[in-house]
Every structure is written in structure tokens, then in C-alpha cells.
Write a protein that holds these residues in place. Structure first.
Motif, PDB file in Angstrom:
ATOM      1  N   VAL A 176       0.838  -1.203   0.000  1.00 20.60           N
ATOM      2  CA  VAL A 176       0.000   0.000   0.000  1.00 20.60           C
ATOM      3  C   VAL A 176       0.869   1.247   0.000  1.00 20.60           C
ATOM      4  CG1 VAL A 176      -1.589   1.374   1.415  1.00 20.60           C
ATOM      5  CG2 VAL A 176      -2.045  -1.060   1.033  1.00 20.60           C
ATOM      6  N   GLU A 177       1.943   1.229   0.791  1.00 19.95           N
ATOM      7  CA  GLU A 177       2.860   2.369   0.845  1.00 19.95           C
ATOM      8  C   GLU A 177       3.460   2.645  -0.542  1.00 19.95           C
ATOM      9  OE1 GLU A 177       6.931   3.787   3.214  1.00 19.95           O
ATOM     10  OE2 GLU A 177       6.301   1.695   3.266  1.00 19.95           O
ATOM     11  N   MET A 178       3.881   1.578  -1.207  1.00 23.64           N
ATOM     12  CA  MET A 178       4.487   1.749  -2.520  1.00 23.64           C
ATOM     13  C   MET A 178       3.456   2.202  -3.556  1.00 23.64           C
ATOM     14  SD  MET A 178       6.628  -0.913  -4.923  1.00 23.64           S
ATOM     15  CE  MET A 178       7.055  -1.917  -3.507  1.00 23.64           C
ATOM     16  N   ALA A 179       2.269   1.585  -3.530  1.00 20.43           N
ATOM     17  CA  ALA A 179       1.230   1.963  -4.489  1.00 20.43           C
ATOM     18  C   ALA A 179       0.809   3.414  -4.289  1.00 20.43           C
ATOM     19  CB  ALA A 179       0.023   1.038  -4.348  1.00 20.43           C
ATOM     20  N   GLN A 180       0.756   3.868  -3.048  1.00 18.49           N
ATOM     21  CA  GLN A 180       0.416   5.262  -2.795  1.00 18.49           C
ATOM     22  C   GLN A 180       1.494   6.182  -3.339  1.00 18.49           C
ATOM     23  OE1 GLN A 180      -2.592   6.413  -1.404  1.00 18.49           O
ATOM     24  NE2 GLN A 180      -1.739   8.247  -2.363  1.00 18.49           N
ATOM     25  N   GLY A 181       2.752   5.719  -3.301  1.00 16.10           N
ATOM     26  CA  GLY A 181       3.832   6.502  -3.878  1.00 16.10           C
ATOM     27  C   GLY A 181       3.627   6.723  -5.357  1.00 16.10           C
ATOM     28  N   CYS A 182       3.195   5.677  -6.080  1.00 19.50           N
ATOM     29  CA  CYS A 182       2.904   5.840  -7.506  1.00 19.50           C
ATOM     30  C   CYS A 182       1.689   6.725  -7.710  1.00 19.50           C
ATOM     31  CB  CYS A 182       2.679   4.473  -8.155  1.00 19.50           C
ATOM     32  SG  CYS A 182       2.311   4.549  -9.937  1.00 19.50           S
ATOM     33  N   ALA A 183       0.685   6.567  -6.865  1.00 14.44           N
ATOM     34  CA  ALA A 183      -0.498   7.421  -6.974  1.00 14.44           C
ATOM     35  C   ALA A 183      -0.117   8.892  -6.823  1.00 14.44           C
ATOM     36  CB  ALA A 183      -1.529   7.023  -5.917  1.00 14.44           C
ATOM     37  N   ASP A 184       0.901   9.162  -6.009  1.00 18.72           N
ATOM     38  CA  ASP A 184       1.369  10.544  -5.808  1.00 18.72           C
ATOM     39  C   ASP A 184       2.232  11.044  -6.963  1.00 18.72           C
ATOM     40  OD1 ASP A 184       0.119  10.520  -3.347  1.00 18.72           O
ATOM     41  OD2 ASP A 184       1.956  10.150  -2.202  1.00 18.72           O
ATOM     42  N   LEU A 185       3.033  10.153  -7.557  1.00 23.05           N
ATOM     43  CA  LEU A 185       4.077  10.586  -8.481  1.00 23.05           C
ATOM     44  C   LEU A 185       3.868  10.221  -9.942  1.00 23.05           C
ATOM     45  CD1 LEU A 185       7.307   9.756  -6.408  1.00 23.05           C
ATOM     46  CD2 LEU A 185       6.330  12.021  -6.830  1.00 23.05           C
ATOM     47  N   CYS A 186       3.233   9.093 -10.206  1.00 24.01           N
ATOM     48  CA  CYS A 186       3.131   8.619 -11.590  1.00 24.01           C
ATOM     49  C   CYS A 186       2.249   9.539 -12.431  1.00 24.01           C
ATOM     50  CB  CYS A 186       2.580   7.191 -11.626  1.00 24.01           C
ATOM     51  SG  CYS A 186       3.720   5.963 -10.948  1.00 24.01           S
ATOM     52  N   GLU A 187       2.697   9.838 -13.641  1.00 24.70           N
ATOM     53  CA  GLU A 187       1.959  10.715 -14.545  1.00 24.70           C
ATOM     54  C   GLU A 187       1.186   9.944 -15.612  1.00 24.70           C
ATOM     55  OE1 GLU A 187       4.605  13.632 -16.124  1.00 24.70           O
ATOM     56  OE2 GLU A 187       5.058  14.507 -14.155  1.00 24.70           O
TER      57      GLU A 187
END
Length: 222
Positions: A176-187
Motif C-alpha cells: 500500500v505504501e508503494m502503491a500510494q507513492g505511484c499514486a502521488d508521483l506517476c503521470e
């Protein structure tokens, strides 16, 4: 239908839709806007795809281990749902790397280095990953060590169920921590949407695993 079945079905359907959309979006001519926006090897999109593929592979492995170690239908059903969902998602992540013509393994970037600057994850550098100690095969937060996998491999019955639920709880928290990181950063919209779906589905499964542990007189590890 149980909560975990709904979560698994939703995640698989969304992932298939996202993969189809990504394929269409990446199929334009070289001078198209989409082609110009193709992620680079050191981008959050590529880093997430590589790291989550590794993370998911271990979840699939643990799920197959417990499936063969217990006759409990609740745990076996959860393990099947997790293995099926995460194997499908892993295929999509690796497929996107192929579409972007990027390597599936990075030799010049540490795991999760792409998360630097992702909201509360800012400042995560090198192999520390916000306090994570890389040891005994555990490359990222939530991943089980080789020793823990060996213990799960030899456990049977209720002992295997509890250990699997505890290890998978840790695994989901890291996921979840990693997926949230992509949700924050991935374009890339399709990948970001998949990451957001992972957060929702795995948080739902965390609630379910807490209930299953409680029913067995246990609780998540500290």
C-alpha cells in the motif's frame, strides 16, 4: 460473495482495462504526444512497475505455499484471490515495461529510490526506505525474509494460517505504501489508476486478514 472476492475481481477487471488502454495509448506514431511522454528508465512509472512486480511475485509465492499447507477454506480462498490478482497485475506491470522498451531490472537504481519526493515518503534514500532494513532477501518494506519463507514452507495447519496472515499483512502494508507513492508521483494515468486500485483493494484485504487472525486467537505482528 465475500469482501475479498469482490476486491480481487475488481482489481483484475480494472487491471485488464488499464492494460488495454495502455496498449492503445502506446501504439501511436513516434511523433505523437503519447510517444513523447513515454516514461524513462529512472521515472516513477518504471520504478514502480519494476519494484511492485518483485513485491507481487513474493505474495504469489506465499499464497501458493499456504494453499498447500492448510485445508481451511477461508484462508485458501484468500490465498487464491491474492495469487490470482497479483499475478495478473504483475503481468501488466511487466507488460508496460515492454511497451515502453525499458529493462525489467535496474542496475543503477536502488529499490524504491523512485519514491523520493512522494508526499510523506520524501527523503527515502538508498537502501533505507524510510527505516526498512534490507536483510535476508527482504528488499522492500513488507517483504518476508528467506528465513520467514522457509518457516512458512514447513508450517502446517493453523500455524501456517497464522504465519501466512501475519506475513501477508506486513506485505500488504508495504505494498500500500508503494502503491500510494505511484499514486502521488506517476503521470501515466492508467498506471496511476491501477496503483490507486491496489491501495483500495489491499486495504480491504488488510481488514479481512485482521478478522481472520482474531478468529484464530492471533493478531498482526508489531
Amino acid at each position: 460473495m465475500t469482501r475479498t472476492n469482490w476486491a480481487a475481481i475488481t482489481a483484475v477487471v480494472l487491471a485488464l482495462l488499464f492494460a488495454g488502454a495502455a496498449t492503445v495509448a502506446s501504439a501511436g506514431p513516434d511523433d505523437s504526444p503519447r510517444a513523447a511522454a513515454t516514461p524513462t528508465s529512472d521515472s516513477p512509472e518504471a520504478g514502480f512497475a519494476r519494484d511492485m512486480a518483485v513485491h507481487h511475485q513474493q505474495a504469489v509465492e506465499m499464497s501458493f505455499l499456504v494453499r498447500d499447507s492448510t485445508d481451511d477454506e477461508e484462508v485458501r480462498r484468500l490465498a487464491y484471490d491474492i495469487a490470482n490478482t497479483q499475478a495478473n497485475q504483475r503481468g501488466m506491470l511487466l507488460g508496460w515495461l515492454d511497451l515502453w522498451k525499458l529493462p525489467k531490472i535496474s542496475t543503477d537504481q536502488e529499490p524504491m529510490a523512485w519514491m523520493a519526493g512522494a508526499g510523506e515518503h520524501a527523503g527515502m534514500e538508498g537502501m533505507d526506505h524510510g527505516g526498512h532494513e534490507v536483510r535476508d532477501g527482504s528488499l522492500m518494506p513488507g517483504m518476508a525474509t528467506k528465513t520467514e519463507l522457509d518457516t512458512l514452507r514447513s508450517a502446517k495447519g493453523k500455524k501456517a494460517e497464522i504465519l501466512y496472515l501475519q506475513l501477508m499483512t506486513d506485505h500488504h502494508i508495504g505494498g500500500v505504501e508503494m502503491a500510494q507513492g505511484c499514486a502521488d508521483l506517476c503521470e501515466v494515468e492508467t498506471e496511476r489508476a491501477l496503483a490507486e486500485g491496489m491501495v483500495t483493494a489491499q486495504q480491504s484485504e488488510l481488514d479481512l486478514m485482521a478478522d481472520l487472525l482474531k478468529a484464530r486467537g492471533a493478531k498482526p505482528r508489531a
